[in-house]
Enzyme design. Structure first.
Site, PDB file in Angstrom:
ATOM      1  N   GLU A  28       0.872  -1.227   0.162  1.00  0.00           N
ATOM      2  CA  GLU A  28      -0.175  -0.019   0.019  1.00  0.00           C
ATOM      3  C   GLU A  28       1.065   1.308  -0.043  1.00  0.00           C
ATOM      4  O   GLU A  28       1.402   1.504   1.115  1.00  0.00           O
ATOM      5  CB  GLU A  28      -0.902   0.030   1.218  1.00  0.00           C
ATOM      6  CG  GLU A  28      -2.010  -0.891   1.311  1.00  0.00           C
ATOM      7  CD  GLU A  28      -3.098  -0.841   0.127  1.00  0.00           C
ATOM      8  OE1 GLU A  28      -3.117   0.091  -0.312  1.00  0.00           O
ATOM      9  OE2 GLU A  28      -3.636  -2.220  -0.540  1.00  0.00           O
ATOM     10  N   GLU A  69      -5.798   3.413   7.574  1.00  0.00           N
ATOM     11  CA  GLU A  69      -5.459   2.920   6.209  1.00  0.00           C
ATOM     12  C   GLU A  69      -5.199   1.425   6.172  1.00  0.00           C
ATOM     13  O   GLU A  69      -5.256   0.678   5.228  1.00  0.00           O
ATOM     14  CB  GLU A  69      -3.882   3.712   5.990  1.00  0.00           C
ATOM     15  CG  GLU A  69      -3.458   3.500   4.602  1.00  0.00           C
ATOM     16  CD  GLU A  69      -4.416   3.815   3.512  1.00  0.00           C
ATOM     17  OE1 GLU A  69      -4.510   3.139   2.491  1.00  0.00           O
ATOM     18  OE2 GLU A  69      -4.769   5.023   3.577  1.00  0.00           O
ATOM     19  N   GLU A  76     -10.200  -3.899   1.345  1.00  0.00           N
ATOM     20  CA  GLU A  76      -9.803  -4.126  -0.118  1.00  0.00           C
ATOM     21  C   GLU A  76      -9.318  -5.376  -0.280  1.00  0.00           C
ATOM     22  O   GLU A  76      -9.836  -6.243  -1.333  1.00  0.00           O
ATOM     23  CB  GLU A  76      -8.896  -3.070  -0.467  1.00  0.00           C
ATOM     24  CG  GLU A  76      -9.460  -1.541  -0.480  1.00  0.00           C
ATOM     25  CD  GLU A  76      -8.545  -0.520  -1.137  1.00  0.00           C
ATOM     26  OE1 GLU A  76      -7.005  -1.007  -1.192  1.00  0.00           O
ATOM     27  OE2 GLU A  76      -8.717   0.616  -1.199  1.00  0.00           O
TER      28      GLU A  76
END
Length: 120
Positions: A28, A69, A76
């Protein structure tokens, strides 16, 4: 539960957390960017020396941003694991996770604005 067993359990749990952090860091870009923002913020706090309450809020919100995050990344990954097919609910889940990070980012900026106003 015996103390040694509890110690091993805590170490295993810490290992899972470390694995999650490493995965997030590797996969990420936005997590790496938020880490950079946090590091820059901590340097700015050391230089500007705002009131302690402002430092505490900025550090806490920066860490919360990182946590959100990571949660967004977990959402996701889960959606991608379930199906690669495009679906409105999958999009809604991903977009909502992203929105949570964005809202926290706006709160982080607002806290900086208030801290700077208190300083100057």
């Amino acid at each position: 539960m015996k103390l040694a067993e509890e110690g091993r359990r805590i170490l295993r749990t810490a290992g899972y957390s470390w694995d999650g952090w490493r995965h997030g860091w590797r996969e990420e870009k936005s997590l790496r960017q938020w880490v950079g923002v946090n590091l820059a913020a901590w340097v700015a706090l050391a230089i500007l020396r705002p009131p302690l309450w402002a430092c505490a809020l900025i550090v806490a919100q920066g860490l919360l941003l990182l946590a959100l995050e990571l949660v967004n990344s977990a959402i996701e990954a889960t959606i991608d694991y379930i199906s690669t097919e495009k679906h409105p609910l999958a999009k809604a889940a991903k977009d909502t996770g992203s929105a949570a990070v964005a809202v926290m980012g706006l709160g982080y900026i607002a806290t900086w604005v208030f801290a700077l106003l208190a300083l100057f």
